[in-house]
Design a protein around this motif. Structure first.
Motif, mmCIF file in Angstrom:
data_model
loop_
_atom_site.group_PDB
_atom_site.id
_atom_site.type_symbol
_atom_site.label_atom_id
_atom_site.label_comp_id
_atom_site.label_asym_id
_atom_site.label_seq_id
_atom_site.Cartn_x
_atom_site.Cartn_y
_atom_site.Cartn_z
ATOM 1 N N ALA A 171 0.823 -1.200 0.000
ATOM 2 C CA ALA A 171 0.000 0.000 0.000
ATOM 3 C C ALA A 171 0.861 1.255 0.000
ATOM 4 O O ALA A 171 0.595 2.211 -0.749
ATOM 5 N N GLU A 172 1.890 1.254 0.814
ATOM 6 C CA GLU A 172 2.795 2.411 0.861
ATOM 7 C C GLU A 172 3.491 2.613 -0.475
ATOM 8 O O GLU A 172 3.639 3.753 -0.936
ATOM 9 N N ALA A 173 3.911 1.546 -1.110
ATOM 10 C CA ALA A 173 4.564 1.652 -2.422
ATOM 11 C C ALA A 173 3.592 2.232 -3.457
ATOM 12 O O ALA A 173 3.981 3.067 -4.285
ATOM 13 N N ALA A 174 2.339 1.818 -3.397
ATOM 14 C CA ALA A 174 1.338 2.328 -4.323
ATOM 15 C C ALA A 174 1.058 3.804 -4.064
ATOM 16 O O ALA A 174 0.881 4.594 -5.010
#
Length: 178
Positions: A171-174
């Protein structure tokens, strides 16, 4: 250390996940083979490249080559079985449960490691993949082999923490990519 890298990568709002990741990898009642096989199988099931890379590096230091391969096999066979058995259950027609699956799954009978360890990894992967039928089946085999509920619960904790770590980091990467 790769678990340390995962913990460092988790954002502040995921403090509980970070603490639980440390806890499951340092205070487990599972043997090293059970723990690191579950960690690897769950990382593969969670499908996060970052988590797979970090966990596999550490798992390779804690598992024999045979156990490393068996943990990968557990993730692979359960990727297939969890879809099939979850679907036949969710359809709601009990007749599907009486039909032969006709899916090759010989690795379950001869995984190359202690059968209980392999079953434990299959159970953990089934928790991530959400297959109630497989969870019930593997739990019964494990209980029949004498594994206490506390160790089965420990594998479920591993699955939960690895899945949360993967979901948070993906989620953080997205969010960064937006």
């Amino acid at each position: 250390m790769s678990i340390a890298a995962l913990k460092e990568a988790l954002p502040a709002y995921a403090k509980d996940t970070k603490l639980n990741l440390g806890s499951v990898t340092t205070t487990s009642s599972l043997t090293d083979q059970q723990l690191w096989g579950a960690m690897l199988a769950c990382a593969l099931a969670a499908r996060s490249g970052r988590v797979i890379a970090e966990v596999s590096e550490e798992a390779a230091r804690n598992l024999s080559e045979e156990a490393f391969t068996a943990a990968k096999a557990a993730a692979s066979i359960m990727a297939m079985n969890n879809v099939y058995y979850r679907a036949t259950h969710l359809i709601g027609d009990e007749t599907y449960g009486t039909l032969p699956a006709k899916l090759r799954m010989t690795v379950i009978g001869n995984p190359g490691v202690d059968k209980a360890d392999f079953e434990l990894w299959c159970l953990a992967v089934s928790a991530i993949n959400g297959c109630g039928r497989c969870l019930e089946s593997h739990e019964q085999v494990l209980r029949g082999s004498g594994l206490p509920r506390e160790q089965i619960q420990e594998a479920l904790r591993v699955a939960a923490v690895v899945a949360a770590t993967a979901a948070t980091l993906e989620a953080e990467a997205a969010l960064v990519a937006v």
